[in-house]
Design an enzyme around this catalytic site. Structure first.
Site, PDB file in Angstrom:
ATOM      1  N   ASP A   1     105.207   0.902  51.090  1.00 39.50           N
ATOM      2  CA  ASP A   1     105.334  -0.235  50.174  1.00 39.50           C
ATOM      3  C   ASP A   1     104.675   0.063  48.827  1.00 39.50           C
ATOM      4  O   ASP A   1     103.450  -0.017  48.691  1.00 39.50           O
ATOM      5  CB  ASP A   1     104.674  -1.465  50.842  1.00 39.50           C
ATOM      6  CG  ASP A   1     104.699  -2.687  49.945  1.00 39.50           C
ATOM      7  OD1 ASP A   1     103.951  -3.652  50.248  1.00 39.50           O
ATOM      8  OD2 ASP A   1     105.442  -2.685  48.938  1.00 39.50           O
TER       9      ASP A   1
ATOM     10  N   ASP B   1     109.496  -1.781  43.692  1.00 36.22           N
ATOM     11  CA  ASP B   1     108.804  -2.204  44.911  1.00 36.22           C
ATOM     12  C   ASP B   1     109.618  -1.879  46.166  1.00 36.22           C
ATOM     13  O   ASP B   1     110.525  -2.644  46.544  1.00 36.22           O
ATOM     14  CB  ASP B   1     108.524  -3.716  44.844  1.00 36.22           C
ATOM     15  CG  ASP B   1     107.695  -4.196  46.020  1.00 36.22           C
ATOM     16  OD1 ASP B   1     107.322  -5.380  46.029  1.00 36.22           O
ATOM     17  OD2 ASP B   1     107.433  -3.396  46.932  1.00 36.22           O
TER      18      ASP B   1
HETATM   19  C1  7B2 Z   1     107.875 -12.498  45.984  1.00 33.11           C
HETATM   20  C2  7B2 Z   1     108.561 -12.135  47.236  1.00 33.11           C
HETATM   21  C3  7B2 Z   1     108.478 -10.926  47.928  1.00 33.11           C
HETATM   22  C4  7B2 Z   1     107.676  -9.801  47.500  1.00 33.11           C
HETATM   23  O1  7B2 Z   1     107.622  -8.763  48.149  1.00 33.11           O
HETATM   24  C5  7B2 Z   1     109.317 -11.038  49.057  1.00 33.11           C
HETATM   25  C6  7B2 Z   1     109.574 -10.041  50.081  1.00 33.11           C
HETATM   26  N1  7B2 Z   1     110.778  -9.501  50.307  1.00 33.11           N
HETATM   27  N2  7B2 Z   1     110.653  -8.657  51.352  1.00 33.11           N
HETATM   28  C7  7B2 Z   1     109.359  -8.702  51.752  1.00 33.11           C
HETATM   29  C8  7B2 Z   1     108.678  -8.070  52.793  1.00 33.11           C
HETATM   30  C9  7B2 Z   1     109.048  -7.175  53.810  1.00 33.11           C
HETATM   31  C10 7B2 Z   1     110.415  -6.615  54.019  1.00 33.11           C
HETATM   32  N3  7B2 Z   1     111.100  -7.515  54.961  1.00 33.11           N
HETATM   33  C11 7B2 Z   1     111.936  -8.474  54.492  1.00 33.11           C
HETATM   34  C12 7B2 Z   1     112.582  -9.266  55.425  1.00 33.11           C
HETATM   35  C13 7B2 Z   1     113.513 -10.289  55.341  1.00 33.11           C
HETATM   36  C14 7B2 Z   1     114.081 -10.817  54.053  1.00 33.11           C
HETATM   37  N4  7B2 Z   1     113.825 -10.703  56.579  1.00 33.11           N
HETATM   38  C15 7B2 Z   1     114.785 -11.779  56.894  1.00 33.11           C
HETATM   39  C16 7B2 Z   1     113.131 -10.018  57.490  1.00 33.11           C
HETATM   40  C17 7B2 Z   1     113.215 -10.207  58.971  1.00 33.11           C
HETATM   41  C18 7B2 Z   1     112.314  -9.088  56.803  1.00 33.11           C
HETATM   42  C19 7B2 Z   1     111.388  -8.104  57.158  1.00 33.11           C
HETATM   43 CL1  7B2 Z   1     110.960  -7.795  58.765  1.00 33.11          CL
HETATM   44  N5  7B2 Z   1     110.792  -7.349  56.256  1.00 33.11           N
HETATM   45  N6  7B2 Z   1     107.952  -6.930  54.560  1.00 33.11           N
HETATM   46  C20 7B2 Z   1     107.917  -6.061  55.751  1.00 33.11           C
HETATM   47  C21 7B2 Z   1     106.883  -7.593  54.053  1.00 33.11           C
HETATM   48  C22 7B2 Z   1     105.508  -7.556  54.603  1.00 33.11           C
HETATM   49  C23 7B2 Z   1     107.306  -8.325  52.932  1.00 33.11           C
HETATM   50  C24 7B2 Z   1     106.677  -9.213  52.030  1.00 33.11           C
HETATM   51  N7  7B2 Z   1     107.345  -9.821  51.045  1.00 33.11           N
HETATM   52  N8  7B2 Z   1     108.658  -9.558  50.953  1.00 33.11           N
HETATM   53  C25 7B2 Z   1     109.862 -12.306  49.035  1.00 33.11           C
HETATM   54  C26 7B2 Z   1     110.819 -12.866  50.048  1.00 33.11           C
HETATM   55  N9  7B2 Z   1     109.401 -12.933  47.925  1.00 33.11           N
HETATM   56  C27 7B2 Z   1     109.782 -14.294  47.526  1.00 33.11           C
END
Ligand code: 7B2
Length: 331
Positions: free
Chosen positions: A36, A220
């Site tokens: 990440d 990212d």
């Molecule tokens: C400001 C921001 C983000 C900044 O980063 C963000 C985001 N977008 N993907 C991830 C992330 C992920 C990648 N990720 C995305 C996933 C989605 C969309 N779904 C449905 C599942 C099951 C996911 C998993 Cl297991 N993993 N991981 C592992 C982590 C710890 C994340 C943290 N934030 N994140 C979102 C949704 N937003 C609003």
């Protein structure tokens, strides 16, 4: 030294996240971590994680490693952009990625993880590749794997070659010419407050004209989608029949049968086109005929994010020299 390891999609149907095998300790314990570039903590599911919060993840057990050392009195706690969170204590141990070894890497062991980590059984932890200033360990912040490895690398770089619905690669210490076409365009990076922040030279929707307005955002690898200013996002979905900004699903959705335009973004003079197929992220729920868009609005986030949907369309060089830069090439 150099290292090279696969970045494997955790779900073969949609590129939600990618995991990469690492080894920790003596004898080596293998875990699959989500690399990440948007954070700088290396944390793992561990023998300190309550079993009620573990569902199939591999764990690191420091007590089984002859080279583990407790970093006494050190703790960490992190919250990610999607609201997921984890916290715990810290050990140091031998750590390798794709043949590249670091002797005394800080391994943050989870004592508490939020439910979205528990339910995602293919992710055993995260490996932060942001700048070490973002590391959350107290009282003394720790260095990332990349910062620890830098002195051993021929060149202080790592590259991300993420792919659509197939395994890509993270390389450390070298730039593999076979992984890209044309020239690499390098752009400045602002390392403050700790993200790989750069400025894109503009965008185009489908075959529309290129708008040369600068877009500052972060590269990212840990974020699935692309989050850009609302004006750009509305211009994109205006070209998608039946698209709506759904409060219910928290973003732009459209009929999965809709025809999507590709999305082009500029880095310097080079243009990168995200194919339409990458722009339809996934059905909002399994089997639904409503799809969630790969491009969403960054309003409310506070930063524009070039996540996996965009990074998959390029070969990206994270140059950790002083000053740091980002290199972008087509592939
Ligand atoms: C400001 C921001 C983000 C900044 O980063 C963000 C985001 N977008 N993907 C991830 C992330 C992920 C990648 N990720 C995305 C996933 C989605 C969309 N779904 C449905 C599942 C099951 C996911 C998993 Cl297991 N993993 N991981 C592992 C982590 C710890 C994340 C943290 N934030 N994140 C979102 C949704 N937003 C609003």
């Amino acid at each position: 030294d150099t290292g090279s390891a696969a970045a494997v999609p955790i779900d073969p149907r949609f590129d939600i996240a990618y995991v990469t095998p690492v080894t920790i300790g003596t004898p080596p314990q293998t875990l699959q971590l989500d690399f990440d570039t948007g954070s700088s903590d290396l944390w793992v599911f561990s023998s300190h994680t309550p079993t009620s919060q573990i569902r199939g993840q591999e764990i690191y057990t420091p007590d089984k490693s002859t080279t583990s050392k407790l970093l006494d009195g050190h703790t960490w706690s992190i919250t990610y952009g999607d609201g997921s969170a984890s916290r715990g204590n810290v050990y140091t141990d031998n750590f390798t990625v794709g043949g590249l070894a670091v002797a005394s890497q800080a391994i943050q062991c989870a004592q508490q993880v939020s439910s979205s980590f528990t339910t995602e059984e293919s992710i055993d932890g995260l490996l932060g590749l942001g700048f070490s200033t973002l590391n959350t360990v107290n009282p003394a912040s720790q260095l990332t794997f990349f910062d620890n490895a830098k002195s051993k690398l021929g060149s202080p770089v790592f590259t991300a070659d993420l792919k659509n619905k197939q395994a890509g690669t993270y390389d450390f210490g070298f730039i593999d010419k076979a992984k890209y076409t044309g020239e690499i365009t390098y752009v400045p990076v602002n390392p403050d407050p700790g993200y790989w922040t750069f400025t894109s030279s503009g965008y185009a929707v489908g075959s529309g004209n290129f708008s040369g307005s600068p877009i500052t955002g972060i590269a990212d690898t840990g974020t699935s989608l692309v989050y850009l200013p609302t004006a750009i996002v509305t211009a994109y979905y205006r070209q998608v029949q039946g698209a709506t900004n759904s409060r219910n699903y928290g973003g732009y959705v459209f009929p999965c049968s809709a025809t999507l335009p590709p999305f082009t973004f500029g880095v310097g003079e080079t243009k990168f086109t995200i194919p339409a197929s990458y722009m339809s992220y996934a059905p909002v729920t399994d089997g639904s005929s409503t799809c969630f868009g790969g491009l969403q609005s960054s309003s409310g986030i506070g930063v524009n994010i070039w996540g996996d949907v965009a990074l998959k369309a390029a070969f990206v060089v994270f140059n950790g020299a002083n000053p740091p830069t980002l290199g972008w090439a087509t592939k």
